[in-house]
Design a protein around this motif. Sequence first.
Motif, PDB file in Angstrom:
ATOM      1  N   ALA A   1       0.844  -1.195   0.000  1.00 46.51           N
ATOM      2  CA  ALA A   1       0.000   0.000   0.000  1.00 46.51           C
ATOM      3  C   ALA A   1       0.879   1.245   0.000  1.00 46.51           C
ATOM      4  CB  ALA A   1      -0.905  -0.003   1.229  1.00 46.51           C
ATOM      5  N   THR A   2       0.339   2.319  -0.531  1.00 45.81           N
ATOM      6  CA  THR A   2       1.014   3.610  -0.450  1.00 45.81           C
ATOM      7  C   THR A   2       0.138   4.593   0.325  1.00 45.81           C
ATOM      8  OG1 THR A   2       0.111   4.297  -2.590  1.00 45.81           O
ATOM      9  CG2 THR A   2       2.297   3.288  -2.596  1.00 45.81           C
ATOM     10  N   LEU A   3       0.790   5.478   1.036  1.00 52.76           N
ATOM     11  CA  LEU A   3       0.098   6.476   1.835  1.00 52.76           C
ATOM     12  C   LEU A   3       0.385   7.858   1.261  1.00 52.76           C
ATOM     13  CD1 LEU A   3       1.130   5.101   5.355  1.00 52.76           C
ATOM     14  CD2 LEU A   3      -0.946   4.574   4.059  1.00 52.76           C
ATOM     15  N   PRO A   4      -0.640   8.675   1.079  1.00 57.41           N
ATOM     16  CA  PRO A   4      -0.400  10.019   0.531  1.00 57.41           C
ATOM     17  C   PRO A   4       0.415  10.862   1.509  1.00 57.41           C
ATOM     18  CG  PRO A   4      -2.663   9.793   1.291  1.00 57.41           C
ATOM     19  CD  PRO A   4      -2.057   8.437   1.376  1.00 57.41           C
ATOM     20  N   SER A   5       1.383  11.588   0.975  1.00 53.83           N
ATOM     21  CA  SER A   5       2.205  12.468   1.818  1.00 53.83           C
ATOM     22  C   SER A   5       2.587  13.738   1.061  1.00 53.83           C
ATOM     23  CB  SER A   5       3.474  11.732   2.273  1.00 53.83           C
ATOM     24  OG  SER A   5       4.220  11.281   1.158  1.00 53.83           O
ATOM     25  N   THR A   6       1.648  14.218   0.252  1.00 55.19           N
ATOM     26  CA  THR A   6       1.907  15.367  -0.602  1.00 55.19           C
ATOM     27  C   THR A   6       1.785  16.671   0.181  1.00 55.19           C
ATOM     28  OG1 THR A   6       0.921  14.118  -2.429  1.00 55.19           O
ATOM     29  CG2 THR A   6       1.266  16.482  -2.761  1.00 55.19           C
ATOM     30  N   GLY A   7       2.874  17.410   0.200  1.00 56.91           N
ATOM     31  CA  GLY A   7       2.857  18.716   0.852  1.00 56.91           C
ATOM     32  C   GLY A   7       2.354  19.793  -0.083  1.00 56.91           C
ATOM     33  N   ILE A   8       1.996  20.921   0.473  1.00 59.29           N
ATOM     34  CA  ILE A   8       1.438  21.993  -0.353  1.00 59.29           C
ATOM     35  C   ILE A   8       2.480  22.610  -1.272  1.00 59.29           C
ATOM     36  CG2 ILE A   8      -0.367  22.509   1.318  1.00 59.29           C
ATOM     37  CD1 ILE A   8       1.287  24.950   2.184  1.00 59.29           C
ATOM     38  N   THR A   9       3.751  22.321  -1.022  1.00 65.65           N
ATOM     39  CA  THR A   9       4.815  22.857  -1.885  1.00 65.65           C
ATOM     40  C   THR A   9       5.090  21.970  -3.090  1.00 65.65           C
ATOM     41  OG1 THR A   9       6.480  21.728  -0.538  1.00 65.65           O
ATOM     42  CG2 THR A   9       5.935  24.014   0.048  1.00 65.65           C
ATOM     43  N   ALA A  10       4.488  20.758  -3.124  1.00 63.71           N
ATOM     44  CA  ALA A  10       4.786  19.791  -4.183  1.00 63.71           C
ATOM     45  C   ALA A  10       3.996  20.101  -5.447  1.00 63.71           C
ATOM     46  CB  ALA A  10       4.468  18.385  -3.709  1.00 63.71           C
ATOM     47  N   PHE A  11       4.570  19.750  -6.610  1.00 65.38           N
ATOM     48  CA  PHE A  11       3.898  19.910  -7.893  1.00 65.38           C
ATOM     49  C   PHE A  11       3.402  18.562  -8.444  1.00 65.38           C
ATOM     50  CE2 PHE A  11       6.442  23.671  -7.473  1.00 65.38           C
ATOM     51  CZ  PHE A  11       5.647  24.679  -7.997  1.00 65.38           C
ATOM     52  N   ALA A  12       3.580  17.494  -7.675  1.00 67.64           N
ATOM     53  CA  ALA A  12       3.095  16.156  -8.035  1.00 67.64           C
ATOM     54  C   ALA A  12       2.816  15.389  -6.753  1.00 67.64           C
ATOM     55  CB  ALA A  12       4.129  15.418  -8.893  1.00 67.64           C
ATOM     56  N   ASN A  13       2.078  14.308  -6.876  1.00 67.91           N
ATOM     57  CA  ASN A  13       1.749  13.507  -5.705  1.00 67.91           C
ATOM     58  C   ASN A  13       3.016  12.927  -5.084  1.00 67.91           C
ATOM     59  OD1 ASN A  13      -1.082  13.782  -5.749  1.00 67.91           O
ATOM     60  ND2 ASN A  13      -1.233  12.240  -7.372  1.00 67.91           N
ATOM     61  N   GLU A  14       3.068  12.935  -3.768  1.00 72.28           N
ATOM     62  CA  GLU A  14       4.137  12.287  -3.007  1.00 72.28           C
ATOM     63  C   GLU A  14       3.527  11.167  -2.190  1.00 72.28           C
ATOM     64  OE1 GLU A  14       7.120  16.073  -2.302  1.00 72.28           O
ATOM     65  OE2 GLU A  14       5.566  15.648  -0.808  1.00 72.28           O
ATOM     66  N   ARG A  15       4.239  10.050  -2.128  1.00 76.33           N
ATOM     67  CA  ARG A  15       3.720   8.884  -1.415  1.00 76.33           C
ATOM     68  C   ARG A  15       4.832   8.202  -0.626  1.00 76.33           C
ATOM     69  NH1 ARG A  15       1.349   8.811  -6.535  1.00 76.33           N
ATOM     70  NH2 ARG A  15      -0.942   8.923  -6.509  1.00 76.33           N
ATOM     71  N   MET A  16       4.437   7.508   0.436  1.00 71.26           N
ATOM     72  CA  MET A  16       5.356   6.643   1.166  1.00 71.26           C
ATOM     73  C   MET A  16       4.702   5.279   1.315  1.00 71.26           C
ATOM     74  SD  MET A  16       5.055   8.467   4.892  1.00 71.26           S
ATOM     75  CE  MET A  16       3.457   8.851   5.642  1.00 71.26           C
ATOM     76  N   PHE A  17       5.522   4.276   1.511  1.00 72.12           N
ATOM     77  CA  PHE A  17       4.982   2.924   1.603  1.00 72.12           C
ATOM     78  C   PHE A  17       4.238   2.704   2.915  1.00 72.12           C
ATOM     79  CE2 PHE A  17       8.281   1.697  -1.621  1.00 72.12           C
ATOM     80  CZ  PHE A  17       7.377   1.261  -2.565  1.00 72.12           C
ATOM     81  N   GLY A  18       3.146   1.917   2.817  1.00 74.84           N
ATOM     82  CA  GLY A  18       2.360   1.530   3.982  1.00 74.84           C
ATOM     83  C   GLY A  18       2.500   0.044   4.250  1.00 74.84           C
ATOM     84  N   GLN A  19       1.388  -0.623   4.475  1.00 69.42           N
ATOM     85  CA  GLN A  19       1.415  -2.026   4.872  1.00 69.42           C
ATOM     86  C   GLN A  19       1.718  -2.951   3.700  1.00 69.42           C
ATOM     87  OE1 GLN A  19      -2.560  -2.047   6.546  1.00 69.42           O
ATOM     88  NE2 GLN A  19      -1.767  -2.008   8.627  1.00 69.42           N
ATOM     89  N   ARG A  20       2.417  -4.047   4.018  1.00 70.76           N
ATOM     90  CA  ARG A  20       2.691  -5.093   3.029  1.00 70.76           C
ATOM     91  C   ARG A  20       1.476  -6.003   2.893  1.00 70.76           C
ATOM     92  NH1 ARG A  20       6.934  -8.946   4.185  1.00 70.76           N
ATOM     93  NH2 ARG A  20       6.575  -8.860   6.413  1.00 70.76           N
ATOM     94  N   ASP A  21       1.369  -6.672   1.760  1.00 64.28           N
ATOM     95  CA  ASP A  21       0.300  -7.629   1.538  1.00 64.28           C
ATOM     96  C   ASP A  21       0.824  -8.709   0.594  1.00 64.28           C
ATOM     97  OD1 ASP A  21      -2.150  -8.839   1.733  1.00 64.28           O
ATOM     98  OD2 ASP A  21      -3.281  -7.226   0.760  1.00 64.28           O
ATOM     99  N   ALA A  22       0.066  -9.772   0.441  1.00 61.72           N
ATOM    100  CA  ALA A  22       0.426 -10.833  -0.503  1.00 61.72           C
ATOM    101  C   ALA A  22      -0.817 -11.642  -0.818  1.00 61.72           C
ATOM    102  CB  ALA A  22       1.513 -11.740   0.066  1.00 61.72           C
TER     103      ALA A  22
END
Length: 241
Positions: free
Chosen positions: A33-54
Motif C-alpha cells: 500500500a502507499t500512503l499520501p504524503s503530498t505537501g502543499i509545496t509539491a507539484f506532483a503527488n508524493e507517497r510513502m509505503f504503507g502495509q505489506r500484503d500478498a
Amino acid sequence: MAKQSGLGDQLFIGGYDIGADTASIGTISTPRATLPSTGITAFANERMFGQRDANAEFTTYFNPGPVGGPVDNEHKALRGLPYTDTQLMYLRGSGLGNEAFSMVAKQLNYDPQRGDDGALTFGVSAQSNGFGADWGYQATPGKRSDTTATNGTSIDLLVGSSSFGFQAYLQESSDNAVGDPFADITGGAFTVVSAAPTFERIQSASATQTVERYVRVITTGTFSQCSFAVTFTRNDAARVL
C-alpha cells in the motif's frame, strides 16, 4: 544462471502436497500500500509505503482421493475452507537452494467450474495474514523424507553473514563447517511435530540478529518416517518481520 521454465514446480498448502493436482498458478503477488504524503509545496503527488500484503490464486483438478486414505490430494486439502490460518508454499522446481515463496494466509474460496469439454477444476484464492510473504530459498530439495534424525545438506546464501534476521528454521555456519562448526540458530527450531499434516512459520526475535552464510535443516528425535519441506529467508536489509 540461465532463464528457467516453470516445469517441475511444487505447491503445498496447509501441510498438503498438492502440486500434482494443480493445473496452473494464476497469481503470486506481493503488493504494498502507499500512503499520501503530498505537501502543499509539491507539484506532483508524493507517497510513502504503507502495509505489506500478498496473495495467490491457483487452479486445481478435482481429486477426491481414496476414502479415508492417507494420500495427499487437493480436495482433502482445500474443501474445509478453514477459518484459521493456513500456509502456502510455492517451490520453483525441487532443488536445494532453489527459489521459494511462502506465506501465512487465509484461504478465501474453493470454487468449482465444469467446462463444456467435461473438465472439472477448482479456483482457489489465498491472502496473507499478519506477515506479508517471503521470497526465500528451499532449505530442503522440495519435500524431504527422513527415517531417522538427520543432518541435512546445507545451502549457501552466497554473501557472508547479515544482521537483519530471518524467517524459518535451521542450523548455521559461516564456512560450511570447514573451521566454524554448525550451531543452532537462535530461535530457529520448529515445534515438535506429533501429527501430520501440519505447518509452522518461525522468525528471529530481532530484526538485527546475525545469520551466517550457510544454513541447513536437521531433524532430531526418534521416528519411523517424516516428510517435510522447509524454506528459509535471510533478510538483506532491516524490515518489519
